[in-house]
Scaffold this motif. Sequence first.
Motif, short mmCIF file in Angstrom:
data_model
loop_
_atom_site.label_atom_id
_atom_site.label_comp_id
_atom_site.label_asym_id
_atom_site.label_seq_id
_atom_site.Cartn_x
_atom_site.Cartn_y
_atom_site.Cartn_z
N ALA B 282 -6.49 8.89 -21.49
CA ALA B 282 -5.71 9.50 -20.41
C ALA B 282 -6.57 10.50 -19.65
CB ALA B 282 -4.46 10.18 -20.97
N MET B 283 -7.29 11.30 -20.40
CA MET B 283 -8.14 12.30 -19.75
C MET B 283 -9.27 11.62 -18.99
SD MET B 283 -6.63 15.11 -20.32
CE MET B 283 -7.83 16.26 -19.61
N ASN B 284 -9.88 10.62 -19.61
CA ASN B 284 -11.02 9.96 -18.97
C ASN B 284 -10.62 9.21 -17.71
OD1 ASN B 284 -12.94 10.87 -20.72
ND2 ASN B 284 -12.73 9.12 -22.12
N GLU B 298 -7.76 4.48 -11.16
CA GLU B 298 -8.41 5.21 -12.25
C GLU B 298 -9.72 5.80 -11.77
OE1 GLU B 298 -8.89 2.57 -15.52
OE2 GLU B 298 -6.78 1.94 -15.49
N MET B 299 -10.06 6.92 -12.37
CA MET B 299 -11.37 7.48 -12.06
C MET B 299 -12.39 6.81 -12.98
SD MET B 299 -10.90 11.25 -13.74
CE MET B 299 -9.41 11.56 -12.84
N GLU B 300 -13.63 6.71 -12.48
CA GLU B 300 -14.68 6.05 -13.27
C GLU B 300 -15.80 7.04 -13.55
OE1 GLU B 300 -14.73 3.03 -14.52
OE2 GLU B 300 -12.95 2.19 -13.50
N ALA B 404 -11.96 16.44 -14.52
CA ALA B 404 -10.65 15.84 -14.82
C ALA B 404 -9.57 16.48 -13.96
CB ALA B 404 -10.32 16.01 -16.30
N ASP B 405 -9.59 17.81 -13.89
CA ASP B 405 -8.57 18.52 -13.10
C ASP B 405 -8.65 18.15 -11.62
OD1 ASP B 405 -7.31 19.79 -15.10
OD2 ASP B 405 -8.04 21.81 -14.63
#
Lengths: 606, 606
Positions: B282-284, B298-300, B404-405
Amino acid sequence: MMMLKTHSCGTLTKAEVGQTVTLNGWVQRRRDLGGVLFIDLRDRTGIMQIVFNPDFSGDALAIADRARNEYVLAIRGEVVERDSETVNKNLATGEIEIRVTEIEIMNAAKTPPFPIEDGVEVDESIRLKYRYLDLRRPEMQKTLLLRSKAAKIFRDFLDGEGFIDIETPILTKSTPEGARDYLVPSRVHPGEFFALPQSPQIFKQLLMVSGLERYYQIARCFRDEDLRADRQPEFTQVDIETSFLSQDQLLELLEQLVAKLLRETVGVELQLPFQRITYADAMNKYGSDKPDLRFGMEMEDITDIVSSCDVKVFASVAASGGVVKALNAKGCASWSRKELDDLQPFAARYGGKGLAWVTVKEGEWRGPIVKFFKPEEIAALTDRLGVEEGDLLLFSADKKKVVADVLGNLRLRIGKQLGLIDESKFKFEWVVDFPLLGYDEEAKRYVAEHHPFTRPNEADIPLFDTDPGQIRAQAYDLVLNGYEVGGGSMRIYQRDVQELMFKALGFSTEEAHEKFGFLLDAFDYGTPPHGGFAFGFDRLVMLLTGRTNLRETIAFPKTASATDLLCDAPSEVDITQLQQLHIRTLPKAVKQTEAAAVGSTPQANE
Amino acid sequence: MMMLKTHSCGTLTKAEVGQTVTLNGWVQRRRDLGGVLFIDLRDRTGIMQIVFNPDFSGDALAIADRARNEYVLAIRGEVVERDSETVNKNLATGEIEIRVTEIEIMNAAKTPPFPIEDGVEVDESIRLKYRYLDLRRPEMQKTLLLRSKAAKIFRDFLDGEGFIDIETPILTKSTPEGARDYLVPSRVHPGEFFALPQSPQIFKQLLMVSGLERYYQIARCFRDEDLRADRQPEFTQVDIETSFLSQDQLLELLEQLVAKLLRETVGVELQLPFQRITYADAMNKYGSDKPDLRFGMEMEDITDIVSSCDVKVFASVAASGGVVKALNAKGCASWSRKELDDLQPFAARYGGKGLAWVTVKEGEWRGPIVKFFKPEEIAALTDRLGVEEGDLLLFSADKKKVVADVLGNLRLRIGKQLGLIDESKFKFEWVVDFPLLGYDEEAKRYVAEHHPFTRPNEADIPLFDTDPGQIRAQAYDLVLNGYEVGGGSMRIYQRDVQELMFKALGFSTEEAHEKFGFLLDAFDYGTPPHGGFAFGFDRLVMLLTGRTNLRETIAFPKTASATDLLCDAPSEVDITQLQQLHIRTLPKAVKQTEAAAVGSTPQANE
């Protein structure tokens, strides 16, 4: 990998014979019979005998041998029928047992400070300190299960009748009248306090103003009063309010609710409607506003008969506005002089100055006062009291209230002593037509008997001008076996009636607004006729489970000194916490000085 | 004699045409059309048009003419079909009306300070002060009705699964760790305080020690924290604890419960099982431990690709142990320079030092950093990020938490902006495998992320010796549309594991006993494996009703400064009340002095 239960101990039956099951539970007891180990395994549902035998248990036997009472076990094995000679008729599961093939000791246990079984004889303070063990005892679990079930029945019924479950605040405002509040200092607003609610009274009336129409809540309430055996600082009530119903409609609805409750908890079918008795009749006949009607033995007013008799105390009491009443204790003429003498201190406890008695033996009235009665007075008393051979007549002469207290309590005592009370019975009745106002001799004014928003009987409204003390209220209590288990009232919703009420209470409009400001404001915006009720849930559960103490019905109760012995509350807190709340505790010396000062100027900080 | 309702306004239908009915309700609006008076009468169920006509209403017309908005009326009349041209399709009852023959004005009403209708534009403080009128508005009533229904669904389900509804104390003990407590001074025990519970955590674990096996409670909890829009000083949680279940079994049970809740409140059929995502994933992928999974994006992590690139900040962050991540905002290449510039302060709000961007237009990468990429880096990024014509790439390089933030919040913002979020969807997911311990840089020690009794993953227990920060907990959150709506954990029940945990937290056995005394004592007497969960009931109701503020879901809420505007709480109290509680408020001067003193010796009173 943990072995987690597939079944519960107490619910397995012969139908499962042949199945392999996994059980989790606590060791109730263990017996080693010639190398075969029997363990009674307990869970919430009951007990199952599990057997470890070298023939089928393998390593499990050696592991099981380490288990002591209250160890937590997981076992797996086959359900088998017991030999006919080992069937235990006392156990619901006594026809079967488990042949264990696998075991896991999930947890060990120290020896508990008292045995985990019903009827344990141990000081209550020990039970409360180890409440988590006390709650393992089947009778405690049964009580909590019934309590949960009762709550569910209330909710199901009320939900079905269109009542909305609405939560009202716990952090609220200190109320001007009523019992002592618990206060909560505010961190954000220095010097200010919340109060915990004594009941959701104001909020439930506001919800009626809001047009929610039917509200209920199983609500926690708080009163910082001096505790008795049947009081708790926090208690639970089933709180109800409705609009657009008459008192009769509401009571009928509540009767249906109570009937369902009794049917589904204790399997008793109540007869509806419940008996209704006016407050006046209850006081006159039973000397109590919550009479136990499981038996008769009504007291009779004989003031008219004895007003000119030669028993001086009777005549003088009658002359000075008091009353003379009598109880007929059927078949008690044989009581010894000592038994009769013992009644005197009992009467004194309730303020009575004495208790006169007459026995009727061999057709003759006997006792110290008999000689003062004229024959026609004896004839009249015989008729009024239904006197027969073997009766004991008990007389009290005093102010009305004292006579009610003395004979009311005497009636209960003798009723119990004579076994007149069917302890298996659930006798509900409504006490109605409570007085609206009582006269406070100290304050020299009328005060609200229920609360200042209680609606008077329509027909009695003219009495506001002439005799306010005689006004009957649309207020009602529900009584079970001599205990008040609930009460309520219809509320005033008309401004003119409310003003009559405030006037009777001696409040100016300004004073009324100071005390009840926002509720009175709310009433200006279209208030429907409404009324409500609250069940004392703890006491109701107590009576349904046959317990004699509210603490037995509450998972984590407080003692009579408002202490939680389990978690040691209340307790001292860190001074930084108090700092943040802008308060400090009073050192003893300061406390006394300030208390004295405050005594003379109670409004000093306003 | 009051005319009490036989029917409700909103539930009458054509089936009742021809019947004489009595209705009670509030005047929503009135229209006089050539001597015929039409009133919309409102109750909890809806609105009914009632008609007063000289032809059939007699005296009732003149009485009705006095009624103004929000007057409370009782009317009696016949249900008739409306003429086809007067049918109101916008009203559930729009095909019928009542021809009134009798009326009673039950109560008058002042003009309310705001109209009683949905979507009213009025300052919230006015709504809260007149909450009893605000609650008349249909959208508020609908919310409270749904809240009540939701509570009932929870109860029905849990009761059906053998959970026992058990009330735990509100007056309890101050807890050593966690948020600030609300305190309640004791009258009986001078200088001592109760605390209001932040949750029933300790009691529910004790109930498992008691063998009650399955507990639930819809429990009021209290935290004296600085408030935000979505916090209330008192809030409600559906509190659950069970023994002898695995985490998977518990989550499956909870999924069934949530599915029933959604089915019966909003008519949505959820797909089971819910998606499960680890905290690490979730954090990643989403930069949040409560990702909104109604959309992707999603972030990569591209640290590996850019670690030796010529974008200096990327390379240096990668070299110093930070991360570089990117979001691909599909189709946003057309954003203006201003729109792109506006992202910088947004990133800064979450601690980001900057946000690099690339647009892909006409087959070409554009933007300030593009020139620093080598062709093979562009190829690798194209592949990893799935870059296509029209995309906007956004890059953040910083410490892991900052990235992440920044990107997590950016993802939400862009998702909303692009309309990627289906607002009608209820997307639940489990976030599992939370870390057991977090390192507190200030205290220089590990602290429990959930609480000190949270059970570690079995497989991670060896990490207590080597890398406690890497231990995963058997802790799980339930997330709905990006909001945490509940959380829980399996608990430690084995003494050896508990000791590892205390050691990791830096507590000696003595310290642990000081902090958690009676709970640790209880654990010695045969504790079953157990675990639990708590739903944030207020927030869940908020999301089910599509509101954006917890205050909209609570009948009588408090403001962001913990004030009840309706009843003006907290407030000053009489000094005699404080005297009885053995406390006094701090005068301002004293407060400062003592505060300073306390600052240097915080434990002075122990």
